[in-house]
Design a protein around this motif. Structure first.
Motif, PDB file in Angstrom:
ATOM      1  N   MET A  28      33.055  -7.697  26.824  1.00  0.00           N
ATOM      2  CA  MET A  28      34.109  -7.823  25.817  1.00  0.00           C
ATOM      3  C   MET A  28      34.903  -9.105  26.052  1.00  0.00           C
ATOM      4  SD  MET A  28      37.280  -5.263  24.828  1.00  0.00           S
ATOM      5  CE  MET A  28      36.499  -3.987  25.736  1.00  0.00           C
ATOM      6  N   VAL A  29      35.062  -9.888  24.992  1.00  0.00           N
ATOM      7  CA  VAL A  29      35.911 -11.073  25.020  1.00  0.00           C
ATOM      8  C   VAL A  29      37.247 -10.659  24.416  1.00  0.00           C
ATOM      9  CG1 VAL A  29      36.229 -13.412  24.130  1.00  0.00           C
ATOM     10  CG2 VAL A  29      33.940 -12.611  24.758  1.00  0.00           C
ATOM     11  N   THR A  30      38.344 -10.976  25.112  1.00  0.00           N
ATOM     12  CA  THR A  30      39.669 -10.628  24.599  1.00  0.00           C
ATOM     13  C   THR A  30      40.708 -11.601  25.139  1.00  0.00           C
ATOM     14  OG1 THR A  30      41.320  -8.875  24.400  1.00  0.00           O
ATOM     15  CG2 THR A  30      40.105  -8.977  26.478  1.00  0.00           C
ATOM     16  N   HIS A  31      41.803 -11.705  24.413  1.00  0.00           N
ATOM     17  CA  HIS A  31      42.949 -12.491  24.877  1.00  0.00           C
ATOM     18  C   HIS A  31      44.013 -11.566  25.472  1.00  0.00           C
ATOM     19  CE1 HIS A  31      41.576 -16.231  23.135  1.00  0.00           C
ATOM     20  NE2 HIS A  31      41.305 -15.586  22.006  1.00  0.00           N
ATOM     21  N   HIS A  32      43.790 -10.270  25.408  1.00  0.00           N
ATOM     22  CA  HIS A  32      44.769  -9.275  25.856  1.00  0.00           C
ATOM     23  C   HIS A  32      44.295  -8.618  27.152  1.00  0.00           C
ATOM     24  CE1 HIS A  32      46.630  -9.643  21.916  1.00  0.00           C
ATOM     25  NE2 HIS A  32      45.423  -9.519  21.396  1.00  0.00           N
TER      26      HIS A  32
ATOM     27  N   PHE B  12      26.349  -5.491  18.521  1.00  0.00           N
ATOM     28  CA  PHE B  12      27.486  -6.388  18.377  1.00  0.00           C
ATOM     29  C   PHE B  12      28.688  -5.673  17.788  1.00  0.00           C
ATOM     30  CE2 PHE B  12      23.765  -9.100  18.136  1.00  0.00           C
ATOM     31  CZ  PHE B  12      24.089 -10.121  19.000  1.00  0.00           C
ATOM     32  N   ILE B  13      29.869  -5.998  18.313  1.00  0.00           N
ATOM     33  CA  ILE B  13      31.133  -5.576  17.716  1.00  0.00           C
ATOM     34  C   ILE B  13      31.898  -6.863  17.448  1.00  0.00           C
ATOM     35  CG2 ILE B  13      33.242  -4.224  17.957  1.00  0.00           C
ATOM     36  CD1 ILE B  13      31.763  -2.629  20.164  1.00  0.00           C
ATOM     37  N   PHE B  14      32.149  -7.128  16.181  1.00  0.00           N
ATOM     38  CA  PHE B  14      32.808  -8.370  15.796  1.00  0.00           C
ATOM     39  C   PHE B  14      34.319  -8.189  15.717  1.00  0.00           C
ATOM     40  CE2 PHE B  14      28.523  -8.579  14.025  1.00  0.00           C
ATOM     41  CZ  PHE B  14      28.088  -9.759  14.587  1.00  0.00           C
ATOM     42  N   GLN B  15      35.025  -9.313  15.703  1.00  0.00           N
ATOM     43  CA  GLN B  15      36.482  -9.321  15.582  1.00  0.00           C
ATOM     44  C   GLN B  15      36.918  -8.641  14.288  1.00  0.00           C
ATOM     45  OE1 GLN B  15      39.204 -13.020  14.909  1.00  0.00           O
ATOM     46  NE2 GLN B  15      38.608 -12.963  17.047  1.00  0.00           N
ATOM     47  N   ASP B  16      36.189  -8.896  13.241  1.00  0.00           N
ATOM     48  CA  ASP B  16      36.418  -8.236  11.958  1.00  0.00           C
ATOM     49  C   ASP B  16      35.216  -7.319  11.752  1.00  0.00           C
ATOM     50  OD1 ASP B  16      37.177  -7.496   9.425  1.00  0.00           O
ATOM     51  OD2 ASP B  16      36.679  -9.402   8.488  1.00  0.00           O
ATOM     52  N   HIS B  17      35.428  -6.139  11.284  1.00  0.00           N
ATOM     53  CA  HIS B  17      34.396  -5.101  11.236  1.00  0.00           C
ATOM     54  C   HIS B  17      33.124  -5.489  10.498  1.00  0.00           C
ATOM     55  CE1 HIS B  17      35.621  -4.320   7.122  1.00  0.00           C
ATOM     56  NE2 HIS B  17      36.875  -4.400   7.579  1.00  0.00           N
ATOM     57  N   GLN B  18      33.158  -6.416   9.571  1.00  0.00           N
ATOM     58  CA  GLN B  18      31.985  -6.909   8.854  1.00  0.00           C
ATOM     59  C   GLN B  18      31.287  -5.852   7.997  1.00  0.00           C
ATOM     60  OE1 GLN B  18      31.157 -10.230   8.871  1.00  0.00           O
ATOM     61  NE2 GLN B  18      32.968 -10.507  10.135  1.00  0.00           N
TER      62      GLN B  18
ATOM     63  N   SER C   6      42.789  -7.819  15.581  1.00  0.00           N
ATOM     64  CA  SER C   6      43.574  -7.550  14.372  1.00  0.00           C
ATOM     65  C   SER C   6      44.295  -6.205  14.410  1.00  0.00           C
ATOM     66  CB  SER C   6      42.663  -7.616  13.147  1.00  0.00           C
ATOM     67  OG  SER C   6      41.658  -6.632  13.248  1.00  0.00           O
ATOM     68  N   LEU C   7      44.356  -5.585  15.571  1.00  0.00           N
ATOM     69  CA  LEU C   7      44.956  -4.258  15.684  1.00  0.00           C
ATOM     70  C   LEU C   7      46.315  -4.316  16.363  1.00  0.00           C
ATOM     71  CD1 LEU C   7      41.793  -2.308  16.878  1.00  0.00           C
ATOM     72  CD2 LEU C   7      42.661  -2.517  14.543  1.00  0.00           C
ATOM     73  N   ASP C   8      47.117  -3.276  16.126  1.00  0.00           N
ATOM     74  CA  ASP C   8      48.406  -3.192  16.807  1.00  0.00           C
ATOM     75  C   ASP C   8      48.168  -2.821  18.270  1.00  0.00           C
ATOM     76  OD1 ASP C   8      48.722  -0.179  17.224  1.00  0.00           O
ATOM     77  OD2 ASP C   8      48.378  -0.272  15.062  1.00  0.00           O
ATOM     78  N   PRO C   9      49.179  -3.025  19.132  1.00  0.00           N
ATOM     79  CA  PRO C   9      48.991  -2.815  20.573  1.00  0.00           C
ATOM     80  C   PRO C   9      48.487  -1.417  20.959  1.00  0.00           C
ATOM     81  CG  PRO C   9      51.017  -4.004  20.191  1.00  0.00           C
ATOM     82  CD  PRO C   9      50.502  -3.579  18.842  1.00  0.00           C
ATOM     83  N   ASP C  10      48.919  -0.375  20.255  1.00  0.00           N
ATOM     84  CA  ASP C  10      48.441   0.963  20.594  1.00  0.00           C
ATOM     85  C   ASP C  10      46.965   1.121  20.270  1.00  0.00           C
ATOM     86  OD1 ASP C  10      50.938   1.756  21.493  1.00  0.00           O
ATOM     87  OD2 ASP C  10      51.547   2.502  19.525  1.00  0.00           O
TER      88      ASP C  10
ATOM     89  N   THR D 154      39.975   3.129   4.760  1.00  0.00           N
ATOM     90  CA  THR D 154      40.051   3.461   6.174  1.00  0.00           C
ATOM     91  C   THR D 154      41.019   2.506   6.873  1.00  0.00           C
ATOM     92  OG1 THR D 154      37.748   4.163   6.053  1.00  0.00           O
ATOM     93  CG2 THR D 154      38.631   3.823   8.234  1.00  0.00           C
ATOM     94  N   SER D 155      41.739   3.008   7.848  1.00  0.00           N
ATOM     95  CA  SER D 155      42.685   2.174   8.608  1.00  0.00           C
ATOM     96  C   SER D 155      41.937   1.110   9.409  1.00  0.00           C
ATOM     97  CB  SER D 155      43.491   3.046   9.563  1.00  0.00           C
ATOM     98  OG  SER D 155      42.648   3.537  10.591  1.00  0.00           O
ATOM     99  N   GLY D 156      42.690   0.122   9.897  1.00  0.00           N
ATOM    100  CA  GLY D 156      42.089  -0.916  10.740  1.00  0.00           C
ATOM    101  C   GLY D 156      41.430  -0.331  11.979  1.00  0.00           C
TER     102      GLY D 156
END
Length: 126
Positions: free
Chosen positions: A117-121, A6-12, A91-95, A62-64
């Motif tokens: 992968m679930v995404t809105h982008h 699993f990869i969560f929206q927030d790193h957990q 939660s990350l910037d576009p790059d 560590t960075s996001g």
């Protein structure tokens, strides 16, 4: 071999435990390996993902993007057959969001695994 990663929206990640120690814990929980094998598996995946410098850091250091890359490592440890990613770039910037999406695809292909992968982008999808 595990079925799901699993990869969560927030790193957990636990805030007061180094990222490398958290990844080693996952390897311990997923199999009957000795300490050297746990260490080798974690080092291998962190090198593959380019996050060797995050190994000895706490999540707050560590960075996001670094935390999400570590979350990708967390998901792939244990050699799961399928990776489920719940908005891993929200939660990350576009790059960085494009980079993380490409990284998930790259690791899935190189390890011959499937990823959903679930995404809105839509722009981040290959």
């Amino acid at each position: 071999m595990e079925l799901l990663g699993f990869i969560f929206q927030d790193h957990q990640f636990l805030p007061n435990v180094r990222i490398g120690d958290q990844l080693k814990l996952v390897t311990k929980l997923k199999g009957e390996k000795d300490k050297a094998q746990h260490q080798a598996e974690v080092r291998s995946i962190t090198e593959h993902l380019g996050i060797e410098t995050s190994y000895a850091k706490y999540p707050r250091q560590t960075s996001g993007g670094g935390k999400q890359r570590a979350a990708v490592a967390h998901a792939f440890i244990g050699n799961p057959q399928l990776i489920l990613a719940d908005k891993p770039t929200a939660s990350l910037d576009p790059d960085r969001d494009h980079e993380i999406a490409q990284l998930i695809c790259k690791v899935a292909k190189s390890t011959n695994k499937s990823a959903i992968m679930v995404t809105h982008h839509r722009s981040i999808l290959p």
